[in-house]
Design a protein around this motif. Structure first.
Motif, PDB file in Angstrom:
ATOM      1  N   GLY A 254       0.792  -1.225   0.000  1.00 23.24           N
ATOM      2  CA  GLY A 254       0.000   0.000   0.000  1.00 23.24           C
ATOM      3  C   GLY A 254       0.820   1.267   0.000  1.00 23.24           C
ATOM      4  N   ARG A 255       1.935   1.252  -0.699  1.00 30.20           N
ATOM      5  CA  ARG A 255       2.805   2.427  -0.768  1.00 30.20           C
ATOM      6  C   ARG A 255       2.927   2.880  -2.208  1.00 30.20           C
ATOM      7  N   ALA A 256       3.394   4.096  -2.374  1.00 30.59           N
ATOM      8  CA  ALA A 256       3.655   4.653  -3.699  1.00 30.59           C
ATOM      9  C   ALA A 256       4.896   5.522  -3.627  1.00 30.59           C
ATOM     10  N   GLU A 257       5.571   5.640  -4.750  1.00 29.27           N
ATOM     11  CA  GLU A 257       6.753   6.496  -4.851  1.00 29.27           C
ATOM     12  C   GLU A 257       6.476   7.568  -5.889  1.00 29.27           C
ATOM     13  N   ILE A 258       6.858   8.803  -5.571  1.00 28.52           N
ATOM     14  CA  ILE A 258       6.585   9.945  -6.442  1.00 28.52           C
ATOM     15  C   ILE A 258       7.876  10.713  -6.666  1.00 28.52           C
ATOM     16  N   VAL A 259       8.095  11.098  -7.910  1.00 25.35           N
ATOM     17  CA  VAL A 259       9.192  12.008  -8.250  1.00 25.35           C
ATOM     18  C   VAL A 259       8.581  13.215  -8.951  1.00 25.35           C
ATOM     19  N   GLY A 260       8.813  14.386  -8.391  1.00 24.79           N
ATOM     20  CA  GLY A 260       8.301  15.618  -8.985  1.00 24.79           C
ATOM     21  C   GLY A 260       9.358  16.320  -9.811  1.00 24.79           C
ATOM     22  N   CYS A 261       8.923  16.827 -10.943  1.00 28.65           N
ATOM     23  CA  CYS A 261       9.802  17.613 -11.816  1.00 28.65           C
ATOM     24  C   CYS A 261       9.137  18.945 -12.101  1.00 28.65           C
ATOM     25  N   GLY A 262       8.974  19.737 -11.035  1.00 29.40           N
ATOM     26  CA  GLY A 262       8.373  21.061 -11.176  1.00 29.40           C
ATOM     27  C   GLY A 262       6.905  21.045 -11.533  1.00 29.40           C
ATOM     28  N   HIS A 263       6.206  19.951 -11.232  1.00 30.72           N
ATOM     29  CA  HIS A 263       4.819  19.787 -11.662  1.00 30.72           C
ATOM     30  C   HIS A 263       3.851  20.067 -10.522  1.00 30.72           C
ATOM     31  N   THR A 264       2.575  20.221 -10.897  1.00 30.88           N
ATOM     32  CA  THR A 264       1.507  20.416  -9.918  1.00 30.88           C
ATOM     33  C   THR A 264       1.440  19.219  -8.976  1.00 30.88           C
ATOM     34  N   THR A 265       1.246  19.478  -7.688  1.00 30.50           N
ATOM     35  CA  THR A 265       1.203  18.404  -6.707  1.00 30.50           C
ATOM     36  C   THR A 265      -0.033  17.538  -6.884  1.00 30.50           C
ATOM     37  N   PRO A 266       0.064  16.259  -6.520  1.00 32.01           N
ATOM     38  CA  PRO A 266      -1.092  15.366  -6.664  1.00 32.01           C
ATOM     39  C   PRO A 266      -2.031  15.472  -5.460  1.00 32.01           C
ATOM     40  N   PHE A 267      -3.189  14.827  -5.573  1.00 27.21           N
ATOM     41  CA  PHE A 267      -4.190  14.791  -4.514  1.00 27.21           C
ATOM     42  C   PHE A 267      -4.553  13.334  -4.241  1.00 27.21           C
ATOM     43  N   ARG A 268      -4.859  13.047  -2.969  1.00 31.30           N
ATOM     44  CA  ARG A 268      -5.270  11.701  -2.587  1.00 31.30           C
ATOM     45  C   ARG A 268      -6.719  11.754  -2.118  1.00 31.30           C
ATOM     46  N   LEU A 269      -7.541  10.846  -2.655  1.00 31.47           N
ATOM     47  CA  LEU A 269      -8.943  10.758  -2.292  1.00 31.47           C
ATOM     48  C   LEU A 269      -9.154   9.520  -1.440  1.00 31.47           C
ATOM     49  N   GLY A 270      -9.733   9.701  -0.274  1.00 31.90           N
ATOM     50  CA  GLY A 270     -10.014   8.587   0.614  1.00 31.90           C
ATOM     51  C   GLY A 270     -10.808   9.044   1.804  1.00 31.90           C
ATOM     52  N   GLY A 271     -11.716   8.189   2.273  1.00 33.29           N
ATOM     53  CA  GLY A 271     -12.525   8.556   3.425  1.00 33.29           C
ATOM     54  C   GLY A 271     -13.461   9.710   3.169  1.00 33.29           C
ATOM     55  N   GLY A 272     -13.866   9.891   1.905  1.00 27.99           N
ATOM     56  CA  GLY A 272     -14.794  10.969   1.579  1.00 27.99           C
ATOM     57  C   GLY A 272     -14.193  12.352   1.598  1.00 27.99           C
ATOM     58  N   LYS A 273     -12.870  12.447   1.506  1.00 23.92           N
ATOM     59  CA  LYS A 273     -12.224  13.760   1.489  1.00 23.92           C
ATOM     60  C   LYS A 273     -11.039  13.732   0.543  1.00 23.92           C
ATOM     61  N   ALA A 274     -10.545  14.915   0.223  1.00 20.07           N
ATOM     62  CA  ALA A 274      -9.395  15.065  -0.662  1.00 20.07           C
ATOM     63  C   ALA A 274      -8.298  15.819   0.077  1.00 20.07           C
ATOM     64  N   GLU A 275      -7.073  15.330  -0.038  1.00 18.41           N
ATOM     65  CA  GLU A 275      -5.939  16.017   0.573  1.00 18.41           C
ATOM     66  C   GLU A 275      -4.806  16.133  -0.425  1.00 18.41           C
ATOM     67  N   GLU A 276      -4.117  17.241  -0.361  1.00 16.59           N
ATOM     68  CA  GLU A 276      -2.997  17.482  -1.263  1.00 16.59           C
ATOM     69  C   GLU A 276      -1.746  16.813  -0.719  1.00 16.59           C
ATOM     70  N   ILE A 277      -1.005  16.170  -1.592  1.00 17.26           N
ATOM     71  CA  ILE A 277       0.247  15.502  -1.210  1.00 17.26           C
ATOM     72  C   ILE A 277       1.394  16.464  -1.487  1.00 17.26           C
ATOM     73  N   TRP A 278       1.901  17.078  -0.431  1.00 17.30           N
ATOM     74  CA  TRP A 278       2.986  18.031  -0.610  1.00 17.30           C
ATOM     75  C   TRP A 278       4.310  17.290  -0.747  1.00 17.30           C
ATOM     76  N   LEU A 279       5.077  17.676  -1.732  1.00 16.40           N
ATOM     77  CA  LEU A 279       6.355  17.035  -1.993  1.00 16.40           C
ATOM     78  C   LEU A 279       7.470  17.818  -1.310  1.00 16.40           C
ATOM     79  N   ASP A 280       8.344  17.088  -0.609  1.00 17.13           N
ATOM     80  CA  ASP A 280       9.487  17.743   0.037  1.00 17.13           C
ATOM     81  C   ASP A 280      10.432  18.347  -0.993  1.00 17.13           C
ATOM     82  N   ASP A 281      10.528  17.682  -2.140  1.00 13.72           N
ATOM     83  CA  ASP A 281      11.392  18.169  -3.219  1.00 13.72           C
ATOM     84  C   ASP A 281      10.560  18.238  -4.499  1.00 13.72           C
ATOM     85  N   PRO A 282       9.956  19.399  -4.795  1.00 12.59           N
ATOM     86  CA  PRO A 282       9.151  19.506  -6.023  1.00 12.59           C
ATOM     87  C   PRO A 282       9.982  19.394  -7.290  1.00 12.59           C
ATOM     88  N   GLY A 283      11.300  19.653  -7.188  1.00 13.49           N
ATOM     89  CA  GLY A 283      12.201  19.481  -8.325  1.00 13.49           C
ATOM     90  C   GLY A 283      12.041  20.556  -9.390  1.00 13.49           C
TER      91      GLY A 283
END
Length: 386
Positions: A254-283
């Protein structure tokens, strides 16, 4: 009745073409009825005004809207009506006038037929060109939804270019030996140069995703491909391009790996709500990585089976209405977080068009990644360790 195409080919027309021809028949009937009614009025008044000549517009309208056969029918009605009206007033008009009027209406009808034929040939040529362009564009971007063993990806793509299916946004979903890998990106700029740069990055991702064990290695391959493209673009007189991108990899437990290259941050949907996944290194965007003081880093996050992640381009988050207000994507996702992915995508598409007044100034892409991984396998992997 089986629809057929005429003109020296045995191919059948598409359903849309056949239905379009069927819809033109009422227009033809109305134009013919208009000619008949005008002729009756002209005969009833008998004041020598000959308003029947106004029906030449009926043949012209048919030339712009109908098929060649239907234009011939309207033109024949018009010529016959002129002949009837002038023959009834032969004593007043004289034979030369009658002959000249009938001949003139026949010539006008023939001109309308030729105009219709020319218009029809241009329409067929445009249809063939669009069909070839659509095939080429669908080769670059596959049609959504896309599926792998552990994910289903729904989404939408709205091109800001008129009559174009794709623009500068790119996406891809691939099953690889290292898990499902997802790419979404946005090329800076518009037109064919942006599409060429996006194709270079997309092709590199499709190749590197299968052979690079690490997600960072995939990003390095994409950046190298874009730098080669920019070198070629300089030699041909095109400007350099850079591409913002986000690469996602689904991992066990149940894990995922993300690499950002200056792109818009993703969102996670779960439990009837949406939260933004902030990246420590947006790149930095692809093509500008050599300007960064240190290499890009990957970030892990929780992404269990049954949850969804929303990836998008800035054509969504920066879309504005007539007052300059940005599209409230987070609020919309929170409101519709419980909807199934296809319905969520359709709601977002309609709401985005309504927000911008159907005047999209930038390409917009949204991917909704739903994880379908085996829950038992994920729990077993979690029990073995983090």
């Amino acid at each position: 009745m089986t629809p057929q195409i005429r003109g020296g080919t045995s191919e059948r027309p598409s359903w849309d073409e056949w239905l379009s021809n069927r819809r033109r028949q009422p227009t033809t009937a109305i134009l013919c009825a208009l000619v008949v009614v005008t002729a009756i009025v002209d005969l009833a008044t008998g004041n020598g005004t000959q308003i029947i000549h106004l029906c030449g517009l009926a043949a012209l309208i048919a030339a712009m809207l109908c098929t060649t056969r239907q234009v011939v029918l309207v033109g024949a009605f018009y010529t016959a009506a002129v002949a009837v009206v002038y023959t009834s007033e032969l004593a007043n008009s004289g034979a030369p006038t009658v002959i000249a009027s009938v001949t003139g209406s026949a010539v006008a009808g023939i001109a309308c037929v030729l105009l219709c034929k020319s218009r029809w040939e241009r329409e067929q040529l445009l249809a063939r060109v669009r069909s070839a362009a659509e095939a080429a564009q669908r080769t670059l971007l596959r049609e959504l939804p896309l599926r792998t063993d552990d994910a289903v990806v729904d989404g939408l793509y709205v091109s800001s270019a008129q009559d174009a299916l794709i623009g500068g946004d790119i996406y891809e979903v691939l099953p690889t030996p290292y898990g499902t890998r997802v790419l979404i990106g946005d090329v800076r700029g518009k037109g064919l140069p942006a599409i060429h740069a996006g194709a270079a990055v997309l092709t590199s991702f499709r190749e590197g995703a299968y052979h690079q064990p690490s997600l960072l290695g995939v990003c390095i391959r994409m950046e190298e491909a874009l730098l080669r493209h920019n070198h070629y673009a300089r030699d041909t007189g095109d400007g350099e391009r850079f591409v913002t991108a986000l690469v996602l990899q689904l991992e066990p437990a149940g894990r995922a790996e993300i690499v950002g290259c200056g792109h818009t941050t993703p969102f996670r949907l779960g439990g009837g709500k949406a939260e933004e996944i902030w990246l420590d290194d947006p790149g930095l965007p692809l093509g500008l990585g050599n300007l960064a003081p240190q290499a890009r880093t990957a970030q892990k996050c929780s992404f269990p089976a049954g949850e969804r992640m929303v990836l998008c381009t800035d054509g969504v988050t920066e879309a504005r209405d007539g007052k300059g207000v940005f599209y409230p994507l987070v609020d919309r996702l929170s409101t519709w977080a419980d909807l199934p992915s296809p319905e969520l995508v359709e709601r977002l598409r309609l709401d985005l068009l309504r927000h911008t007044g159907d005047q999209q100034s930038d390409d917009a892409a949204i991917l909704v990644v739903r994880r379908n991984g085996c829950v038992a396998a994920d729990e077993a992997a979690s029990a073995d360790g983090p």
